[in-house]
Design a protein around this motif. Structure first.
Motif, PDB file in Angstrom:
ATOM      1  N   THR A 174     -23.778  29.688  53.020  1.00  0.00           N
ATOM      2  CA  THR A 174     -25.168  29.703  52.594  1.00  0.00           C
ATOM      3  C   THR A 174     -25.432  28.625  51.490  1.00  0.00           C
ATOM      4  OG1 THR A 174     -25.549  32.064  52.964  1.00  0.00           O
ATOM      5  CG2 THR A 174     -27.317  30.957  51.611  1.00  0.00           C
ATOM      6  N   LEU A 175     -26.608  27.907  51.530  1.00  0.00           N
ATOM      7  CA  LEU A 175     -26.967  26.793  50.892  1.00  0.00           C
ATOM      8  C   LEU A 175     -27.867  27.301  49.853  1.00  0.00           C
ATOM      9  CD1 LEU A 175     -27.859  24.116  53.689  1.00  0.00           C
ATOM     10  CD2 LEU A 175     -25.973  23.739  52.008  1.00  0.00           C
ATOM     11  N   TYR A 176     -27.348  26.940  48.519  1.00  0.00           N
ATOM     12  CA  TYR A 176     -28.454  27.190  47.448  1.00  0.00           C
ATOM     13  C   TYR A 176     -29.200  25.915  46.985  1.00  0.00           C
ATOM     14  CZ  TYR A 176     -25.612  31.608  47.464  1.00  0.00           C
ATOM     15  OH  TYR A 176     -25.180  32.656  47.524  1.00  0.00           O
ATOM     16  N   GLY A 177     -28.688  24.885  47.508  1.00  0.00           N
ATOM     17  CA  GLY A 177     -29.454  23.605  47.204  1.00  0.00           C
ATOM     18  C   GLY A 177     -29.098  22.546  48.124  1.00  0.00           C
ATOM     19  N   LEU A 178     -29.869  22.132  48.814  1.00  0.00           N
ATOM     20  CA  LEU A 178     -29.682  20.972  49.829  1.00  0.00           C
ATOM     21  C   LEU A 178     -30.287  19.754  49.496  1.00  0.00           C
ATOM     22  CD1 LEU A 178     -30.342  19.480  52.637  1.00  0.00           C
ATOM     23  CD2 LEU A 178     -28.086  20.471  52.340  1.00  0.00           C
ATOM     24  N   TYR A 179     -29.567  18.593  49.547  1.00  0.00           N
ATOM     25  CA  TYR A 179     -29.993  17.377  49.034  1.00  0.00           C
ATOM     26  C   TYR A 179     -29.767  16.412  50.082  1.00  0.00           C
ATOM     27  CZ  TYR A 179     -29.700  20.279  44.876  1.00  0.00           C
ATOM     28  OH  TYR A 179     -29.670  21.379  44.208  1.00  0.00           O
ATOM     29  N   TRP A 180     -31.105  15.564  50.377  1.00  0.00           N
ATOM     30  CA  TRP A 180     -30.891  14.304  51.064  1.00  0.00           C
ATOM     31  C   TRP A 180     -30.772  13.074  50.333  1.00  0.00           C
ATOM     32  CZ3 TRP A 180     -29.300  14.533  56.216  1.00  0.00           C
ATOM     33  CH2 TRP A 180     -29.556  15.697  56.800  1.00  0.00           C
ATOM     34  N   TYR A 181     -29.835  12.126  50.874  1.00  0.00           N
ATOM     35  CA  TYR A 181     -29.964  10.760  50.128  1.00  0.00           C
ATOM     36  C   TYR A 181     -29.687   9.852  51.309  1.00  0.00           C
ATOM     37  CZ  TYR A 181     -28.456  12.781  45.520  1.00  0.00           C
ATOM     38  OH  TYR A 181     -28.503  13.565  44.415  1.00  0.00           O
ATOM     39  N   LYS A 182     -29.992   8.603  51.043  1.00  0.00           N
ATOM     40  CA  LYS A 182     -30.015   7.579  51.668  1.00  0.00           C
ATOM     41  C   LYS A 182     -29.327   6.495  51.116  1.00  0.00           C
ATOM     42  CE  LYS A 182     -32.733   3.683  53.962  1.00  0.00           C
ATOM     43  NZ  LYS A 182     -33.817   3.113  53.961  1.00  0.00           N
ATOM     44  N   MET A 216     -34.949  13.727  48.816  1.00  0.00           N
ATOM     45  CA  MET A 216     -35.623  15.185  48.822  1.00  0.00           C
ATOM     46  C   MET A 216     -34.486  16.318  48.437  1.00  0.00           C
ATOM     47  SD  MET A 216     -38.478  15.111  51.805  1.00  0.00           S
ATOM     48  CE  MET A 216     -37.639  14.000  52.723  1.00  0.00           C
ATOM     49  N   MET A 217     -34.998  17.367  47.717  1.00  0.00           N
ATOM     50  CA  MET A 217     -34.234  18.562  47.473  1.00  0.00           C
ATOM     51  C   MET A 217     -35.036  19.592  48.116  1.00  0.00           C
ATOM     52  SD  MET A 217     -33.289  19.892  43.770  1.00  0.00           S
ATOM     53  CE  MET A 217     -35.065  19.857  43.092  1.00  0.00           C
ATOM     54  N   LEU A 218     -34.181  20.672  48.829  1.00  0.00           N
ATOM     55  CA  LEU A 218     -34.687  21.736  49.403  1.00  0.00           C
ATOM     56  C   LEU A 218     -33.978  22.820  48.699  1.00  0.00           C
ATOM     57  CD1 LEU A 218     -34.883  20.552  53.009  1.00  0.00           C
ATOM     58  CD2 LEU A 218     -36.648  20.739  51.522  1.00  0.00           C
ATOM     59  N   GLN A 219     -34.645  23.969  48.361  1.00  0.00           N
ATOM     60  CA  GLN A 219     -33.944  25.072  47.795  1.00  0.00           C
ATOM     61  C   GLN A 219     -34.204  26.560  48.423  1.00  0.00           C
ATOM     62  OE1 GLN A 219     -34.896  24.217  43.522  1.00  0.00           O
ATOM     63  NE2 GLN A 219     -32.594  24.381  43.276  1.00  0.00           N
ATOM     64  N   LYS A 220     -35.475  26.586  49.102  1.00  0.00           N
ATOM     65  CA  LYS A 220     -35.802  27.765  49.592  1.00  0.00           C
ATOM     66  C   LYS A 220     -35.668  27.865  51.069  1.00  0.00           C
ATOM     67  CE  LYS A 220     -39.004  28.405  45.667  1.00  0.00           C
ATOM     68  NZ  LYS A 220     -40.552  28.486  45.355  1.00  0.00           N
ATOM     69  N   GLY A 221     -35.358  29.061  51.544  1.00  0.00           N
ATOM     70  CA  GLY A 221     -35.538  29.198  53.069  1.00  0.00           C
ATOM     71  C   GLY A 221     -36.559  28.913  53.461  1.00  0.00           C
ATOM     72  N   GLY A 222     -36.697  28.092  54.815  1.00  0.00           N
ATOM     73  CA  GLY A 222     -38.098  27.739  55.185  1.00  0.00           C
ATOM     74  C   GLY A 222     -38.728  26.777  54.390  1.00  0.00           C
ATOM     75  N   GLU A 223     -38.272  26.166  53.696  1.00  0.00           N
ATOM     76  CA  GLU A 223     -38.970  25.174  52.969  1.00  0.00           C
ATOM     77  C   GLU A 223     -38.893  23.802  53.642  1.00  0.00           C
ATOM     78  OE1 GLU A 223     -37.284  24.433  48.978  1.00  0.00           O
ATOM     79  OE2 GLU A 223     -38.808  23.155  48.141  1.00  0.00           O
ATOM     80  N   SER A 278     -41.991  16.459  52.653  1.00  0.00           N
ATOM     81  CA  SER A 278     -42.089  15.219  53.254  1.00  0.00           C
ATOM     82  C   SER A 278     -42.284  14.088  52.036  1.00  0.00           C
ATOM     83  CB  SER A 278     -43.403  15.512  54.212  1.00  0.00           C
ATOM     84  OG  SER A 278     -43.238  16.033  55.154  1.00  0.00           O
ATOM     85  N   HIS A 279     -41.999  12.838  52.543  1.00  0.00           N
ATOM     86  CA  HIS A 279     -42.363  11.659  51.814  1.00  0.00           C
ATOM     87  C   HIS A 279     -42.251  10.625  52.885  1.00  0.00           C
ATOM     88  CE1 HIS A 279     -42.036   9.051  48.453  1.00  0.00           C
ATOM     89  NE2 HIS A 279     -41.049   8.342  49.037  1.00  0.00           N
ATOM     90  N   GLU A 280     -43.537  10.125  52.684  1.00  0.00           N
ATOM     91  CA  GLU A 280     -43.995   9.099  53.562  1.00  0.00           C
ATOM     92  C   GLU A 280     -43.592   9.589  55.135  1.00  0.00           C
ATOM     93  OE1 GLU A 280     -43.498   5.402  50.371  1.00  0.00           O
ATOM     94  OE2 GLU A 280     -41.902   5.485  52.005  1.00  0.00           O
ATOM     95  N   LYS A 281     -42.628   9.145  55.885  1.00  0.00           N
ATOM     96  CA  LYS A 281     -42.496   9.177  57.204  1.00  0.00           C
ATOM     97  C   LYS A 281     -41.420   9.947  57.427  1.00  0.00           C
ATOM     98  CE  LYS A 281     -45.093   5.404  59.059  1.00  0.00           C
ATOM     99  NZ  LYS A 281     -45.172   4.445  60.195  1.00  0.00           N
ATOM    100  N   ILE A 282     -40.864  10.512  56.215  1.00  0.00           N
ATOM    101  CA  ILE A 282     -39.636  11.251  56.561  1.00  0.00           C
ATOM    102  C   ILE A 282     -39.805  12.895  56.152  1.00  0.00           C
ATOM    103  CG2 ILE A 282     -37.126  11.477  55.496  1.00  0.00           C
ATOM    104  CD1 ILE A 282     -37.211   8.791  54.848  1.00  0.00           C
ATOM    105  N   THR A 283     -39.445  13.852  56.807  1.00  0.00           N
ATOM    106  CA  THR A 283     -39.692  15.165  56.646  1.00  0.00           C
ATOM    107  C   THR A 283     -38.237  15.875  56.787  1.00  0.00           C
ATOM    108  OG1 THR A 283     -41.931  15.109  57.543  1.00  0.00           O
ATOM    109  CG2 THR A 283     -40.673  17.377  57.412  1.00  0.00           C
ATOM    110  N   ALA A 284     -37.966  16.797  55.719  1.00  0.00           N
ATOM    111  CA  ALA A 284     -36.745  17.565  55.617  1.00  0.00           C
ATOM    112  C   ALA A 284     -37.251  18.926  55.839  1.00  0.00           C
ATOM    113  CB  ALA A 284     -36.046  17.193  54.319  1.00  0.00           C
ATOM    114  N   LYS A 285     -36.450  19.804  56.465  1.00  0.00           N
ATOM    115  CA  LYS A 285     -36.456  21.145  56.368  1.00  0.00           C
ATOM    116  C   LYS A 285     -35.170  22.092  56.096  1.00  0.00           C
ATOM    117  CE  LYS A 285     -39.897  20.765  60.270  1.00  0.00           C
ATOM    118  NZ  LYS A 285     -40.307  20.884  61.676  1.00  0.00           N
ATOM    119  N   LEU A 286     -35.371  23.192  55.686  1.00  0.00           N
ATOM    120  CA  LEU A 286     -34.187  23.950  55.204  1.00  0.00           C
ATOM    121  C   LEU A 286     -34.572  25.246  56.030  1.00  0.00           C
ATOM    122  CD1 LEU A 286     -31.523  24.668  53.840  1.00  0.00           C
ATOM    123  CD2 LEU A 286     -32.930  25.295  52.126  1.00  0.00           C
ATOM    124  N   ASP A 287     -33.626  25.560  56.652  1.00  0.00           N
ATOM    125  CA  ASP A 287     -33.754  26.814  57.897  1.00  0.00           C
ATOM    126  C   ASP A 287     -33.885  28.124  56.912  1.00  0.00           C
ATOM    127  OD1 ASP A 287     -30.966  28.089  59.355  1.00  0.00           O
ATOM    128  OD2 ASP A 287     -31.267  27.459  57.482  1.00  0.00           O
TER     129      ASP A 287
END
Lengths: 114, 112
Positions: free
Chosen positions: B28-36, B47-54, B57-66
């Motif tokens: 289980t992820l308690y924090g998920l981070y995307w880097y380039k 971006m940083m995602l922490q909550k389930g279902g979160e 979006s930033h410009e044309k990039i969208t990140a989701k956490l299940d």
């Protein structure tokens, strides 16, 4: 520019030599992280500091590696008796305002051991 | 110990096409981070995602956490050559220290 600087950007050395890298983090943050990245892989955690205290070291950090953070500001990573397997990108990271995990990375020091 | 698996490992798309990169965690992820990362350079925080279902979006990039917080996806809409690089997902190492565990990266090339 993330505000984290590293020096040098590139280092070529012969096997058996010692090398030292420097990281200057975002000044207002008390934590500093070191990672190592080899080609085609994600960064791997090496060690981190809170102020001048080194709080955790990875098993990757053999006895030939030593890191310091005097006065809780910049940090140095030294590798003694370098081996070809030490060739990698060494990255330094400093947390952002959102918390410790929003880490901002420096440009890295690429080490090549001949 | 926690492991992150990214797919695909590499991706070549035509400019203007959409694409998705996936990141799957062994725990289980308690924090998920995307880097380039541009080749030979440091990582740029996306971006940083922490909550389930979160979803962020930033410009044309969208990140989701299940909802179960074990998978994340990064979606790029109408890709551009400037999107080319290596995308890395990172996760909280699970102790209080804040260290990040990373996936192996996905190398994206965008053909003009």
């Amino acid at each position: 520019d993330t505000g984290v600087s590293q020096d040098p950007r590139h280092k070529i050395t012969k096997r058996g030599q010692n090398v030292t890298f420097r990281c200057d983090p975002i000044s207002e943050h008390n934590r500093l992280y070191w990672y190592r990245q080899t080609l085609g892989q994600g960064p791997e955690f090496l060690t981190y500091f809170q102020n001048e205290a080194q709080l955790e070291k990875s098993r990757l950090l053999s006895d030939r590696f030593s890191a310091e953070r005097p006065k809780g500001s910049f940090s140095t990573l030294e590798i003694q008796r370098t081996e070809q397997g030490d060739s990698a990108m060494y990255l330094c990271a400093s947390p952002g305002l959102a918390g410790y995990n929003e880490q901002f990375f420096g440009p890295g020091t690429r080490l090549t051991v001949l | 110990s926690q492991e992150l698996e990214q797919s695909p490992q590499s991706l070549i798309v035509q400019e203007g096409k959409n694409l998705t990169i996936n990141c799957t965690s062994s725990k289980t992820l308690y924090g998920l981070y995307w880097y380039k990362q541009k080749y030979g350079e440091g990582l740029i925080f996306l971006m940083m995602l922490q909550k389930g279902g979160e979803e962020k979006s930033h410009e044309k990039i969208t990140a989701k956490l299940d909802e179960k917080k074990q998978q994340s996806s990064l979606h790029i809409t109408a890709s551009q050559p400037s999107h080319a690089g290596i995308y890395l997902c990172g996760a909280d190492g699970g102790n209080q220290g804040g260290k990040l565990i990373f996936g192996q990266g996905t190398e994206l090339s965008v053909k003009p």
